[in-house]
Design a protein around this motif. Structure first.
Motif, PDB file in Angstrom:
ATOM      1  N   LEU A 160       0.825  -1.211   0.000  1.00 50.73           N
ATOM      2  CA  LEU A 160       0.000   0.000   0.000  1.00 50.73           C
ATOM      3  C   LEU A 160       0.855   1.256   0.000  1.00 50.73           C
ATOM      4  CD1 LEU A 160      -2.815  -0.968   2.547  1.00 50.73           C
ATOM      5  CD2 LEU A 160      -3.038  -0.718   0.077  1.00 50.73           C
ATOM      6  N   GLY A 161       1.962   1.220   0.762  1.00 51.24           N
ATOM      7  CA  GLY A 161       2.833   2.392   0.814  1.00 51.24           C
ATOM      8  C   GLY A 161       3.431   2.730  -0.528  1.00 51.24           C
ATOM      9  N   ASP A 162       3.850   1.711  -1.292  1.00 52.47           N
ATOM     10  CA  ASP A 162       4.404   1.977  -2.617  1.00 52.47           C
ATOM     11  C   ASP A 162       3.328   2.482  -3.570  1.00 52.47           C
ATOM     12  OD1 ASP A 162       6.972   1.363  -4.365  1.00 52.47           O
ATOM     13  OD2 ASP A 162       5.226   0.770  -5.541  1.00 52.47           O
ATOM     14  N   TRP A 163       2.126   1.942  -3.459  1.00 53.58           N
ATOM     15  CA  TRP A 163       1.023   2.439  -4.292  1.00 53.58           C
ATOM     16  C   TRP A 163       0.736   3.897  -3.989  1.00 53.58           C
ATOM     17  CZ3 TRP A 163      -4.820   1.132  -3.503  1.00 53.58           C
ATOM     18  CH2 TRP A 163      -5.552   1.629  -4.576  1.00 53.58           C
ATOM     19  N   ILE A 164       0.720   4.254  -2.710  1.00 46.55           N
ATOM     20  CA  ILE A 164       0.512   5.654  -2.326  1.00 46.55           C
ATOM     21  C   ILE A 164       1.649   6.520  -2.865  1.00 46.55           C
ATOM     22  CG2 ILE A 164       0.368   7.242  -0.366  1.00 46.55           C
ATOM     23  CD1 ILE A 164      -0.946   4.935   1.201  1.00 46.55           C
ATOM     24  N   ALA A 165       2.878   6.003  -2.802  1.00 41.27           N
ATOM     25  CA  ALA A 165       4.023   6.761  -3.313  1.00 41.27           C
ATOM     26  C   ALA A 165       3.874   7.039  -4.807  1.00 41.27           C
ATOM     27  CB  ALA A 165       5.315   5.990  -3.046  1.00 41.27           C
ATOM     28  N   GLN A 166       3.422   6.058  -5.575  1.00 45.48           N
ATOM     29  CA  GLN A 166       3.247   6.267  -7.012  1.00 45.48           C
ATOM     30  C   GLN A 166       2.140   7.282  -7.296  1.00 45.48           C
ATOM     31  OE1 GLN A 166       3.453   2.853  -9.670  1.00 45.48           O
ATOM     32  NE2 GLN A 166       4.118   1.547  -7.981  1.00 45.48           N
ATOM     33  N   CYS A 167       1.071   7.222  -6.523  1.00 46.50           N
ATOM     34  CA  CYS A 167       0.017   8.229  -6.686  1.00 46.50           C
ATOM     35  C   CYS A 167       0.543   9.615  -6.318  1.00 46.50           C
ATOM     36  CB  CYS A 167      -1.191   7.872  -5.827  1.00 46.50           C
ATOM     37  SG  CYS A 167      -2.057   6.368  -6.346  1.00 46.50           S
ATOM     38  N   TYR A 168       1.366   9.687  -5.285  1.00 45.53           N
ATOM     39  CA  TYR A 168       1.960  10.970  -4.881  1.00 45.53           C
ATOM     40  C   TYR A 168       2.892  11.513  -5.960  1.00 45.53           C
ATOM     41  CZ  TYR A 168       4.774  14.289  -2.209  1.00 45.53           C
ATOM     42  OH  TYR A 168       5.427  15.416  -1.774  1.00 45.53           O
ATOM     43  N   VAL A 296       6.990   4.337   4.313  1.00 45.64           N
ATOM     44  CA  VAL A 296       7.244   3.570   3.088  1.00 45.64           C
ATOM     45  C   VAL A 296       7.039   4.441   1.859  1.00 45.64           C
ATOM     46  CG1 VAL A 296       6.460   1.607   1.703  1.00 45.64           C
ATOM     47  CG2 VAL A 296       6.716   1.359   4.149  1.00 45.64           C
ATOM     48  N   THR A 297       6.088   5.368   1.939  1.00 45.83           N
ATOM     49  CA  THR A 297       5.899   6.310   0.835  1.00 45.83           C
ATOM     50  C   THR A 297       7.178   7.106   0.595  1.00 45.83           C
ATOM     51  OG1 THR A 297       3.549   6.485   1.349  1.00 45.83           O
ATOM     52  CG2 THR A 297       4.512   8.221  -0.010  1.00 45.83           C
TER      53      THR A 297
END
Length: 322
Positions: A160-168, A296-297
């Motif tokens: 989830l943290g990496d997904w949030i990072a990509q959205c960011y 993680v983001t």
């Protein structure tokens, strides 16, 4: 005999006959210098117009030759664009399916914890007892298989943290890089959950006191020794999963080491006041993983920026050469 009176412009015959040479000279047409000059200017203008028109025709031909693309090449480009659009739509559909399926399974599992006792229950009662009974089930798993439970939680959080990072970073919600999410989730599942389980037990054995300075000491140890170890492990394993060379991995760790340590000091000391001062040892990782969604983001953003920088530089250099 003949007498001549000569002036600058005319010859006056006084008497007699003129010599043949004089008569022939007098009969020649008179030259007008101004008229000849006008003719020269007009001819030069005509030649300039002809030369200019030729140059313009050549430039038009050059522009047409540069901008001209064969019909087959245009069709190939259009076909490639359509293929890219189709691939993009397919990738977006796959990502949306994965997200919706995972979310549906997770919500169903959480809400159906008491499905064996639902007979006669209202919807209010189901929603009321679901959080409490899920917590009881989590505590039971911590007693029977704590490492696996913490590995699963960390894997979910790191994905989830990496997904949030990509959205960011600006990617649309369902256009994330699946391989990148999987890599981050693998690191969380295989390493973070298990290592954190043993680390918190080690930290308790290292500081087995009940004095007031124990919590600050644990925080200092966590944000120096353990943070340096875990950040190095994270970047190393991600680099190996991306098939990077050891030199590139070492360069990435060297570049991000100090910025990541100082970035952690802005987040973790306050969070660890709760970690080491309030939460029991067995349940610390769940609290830490909730904060890890933010961390993680940051980690994923730093790691992928450094990993993608050489590729972007290569692309820019190729485009500049073209």
């Amino acid at each position: 005999m003949a007498a001549l009176c000569c002036c600058p412009t005319t010859i006056i015959v006084v008497s007699g006959k003129l010599p043949s040479r004089i008569r022939i000279a007098d009969q020649l047409p008179r030259l007008n210098p101004f008229k000849n000059q006008r003719r020269l200017i007009a001819s030069k203008k005509r030649s300039l117009i002809v030369v200019g028109s030729i140059i313009e025709d050549r430039e038009a031909i050059d522009v047409k030759s540069v901008n001209f693309e064969p019909e087959e090449e245009r069709k190939e480009d259009e076909g490639d664009g359509e293929d890219r659009d189709n691939d993009r739509l397919m990738s977006r559909g796959i990502n949306a399916t994965i997200v919706l399926a995972a979310g549906t399974v997770a919500v169903t599992k959480l809400l159906s914890i008491d499905h064996d006792y639902w007979q006669g229950w209202t919807l209010y009662e189901i929603l009321r007892y679901a959080p409490e009974h899920n917590w009881v089930a989590y505590e039971q798993i911590l007693k029977t298989n704590p490492v696996l439970a913490k590995m699963a939680i960390s894997g979910i959080v790191y994905s989830l943290g990496d997904w949030i990072a990509q959205c960011y970073e600006g990617k649309p919600l369902f256009e994330f890089d699946r391989s990148r999410v999987v890599r981050s989730g693998l690191v969380g599942f295989t390493l973070h959950g298990s290592l954190s389980h043993y680390y918190y037990q080690f930290c308790e054995a290292l500081f087995p006191f009940q004095e007031w300075w124990v919590v600050p000491a644990k925080i200092a140890f966590d944000q120096t020794v353990w943070s340096a170890i875990w950040n190095s492990i994270y970047f190393t394993v991600l680099g190996l999963l991306r098939f990077q060379s050891p030199a590139d991995i070492f360069s990435e760790i060297k570049t991000t080491f100090w910025p990541m340590i100082t970035a952690g000091w802005k987040l973790w000391p306050l969070a660890h006041l709760v970690t080491y001062g309030v939460i029991p040892v067995d349940q610390r990782l769940l609290w830490v993983d909730c904060i890890e969604l933010i961390w993680v983001t940051i980690l994923s953003t730093y790691s992928n920026e450094k990993a993608e920088a050489p590729a972007l530089e290569k692309t820019n250099s190729n485009s500049s050469e073209d």
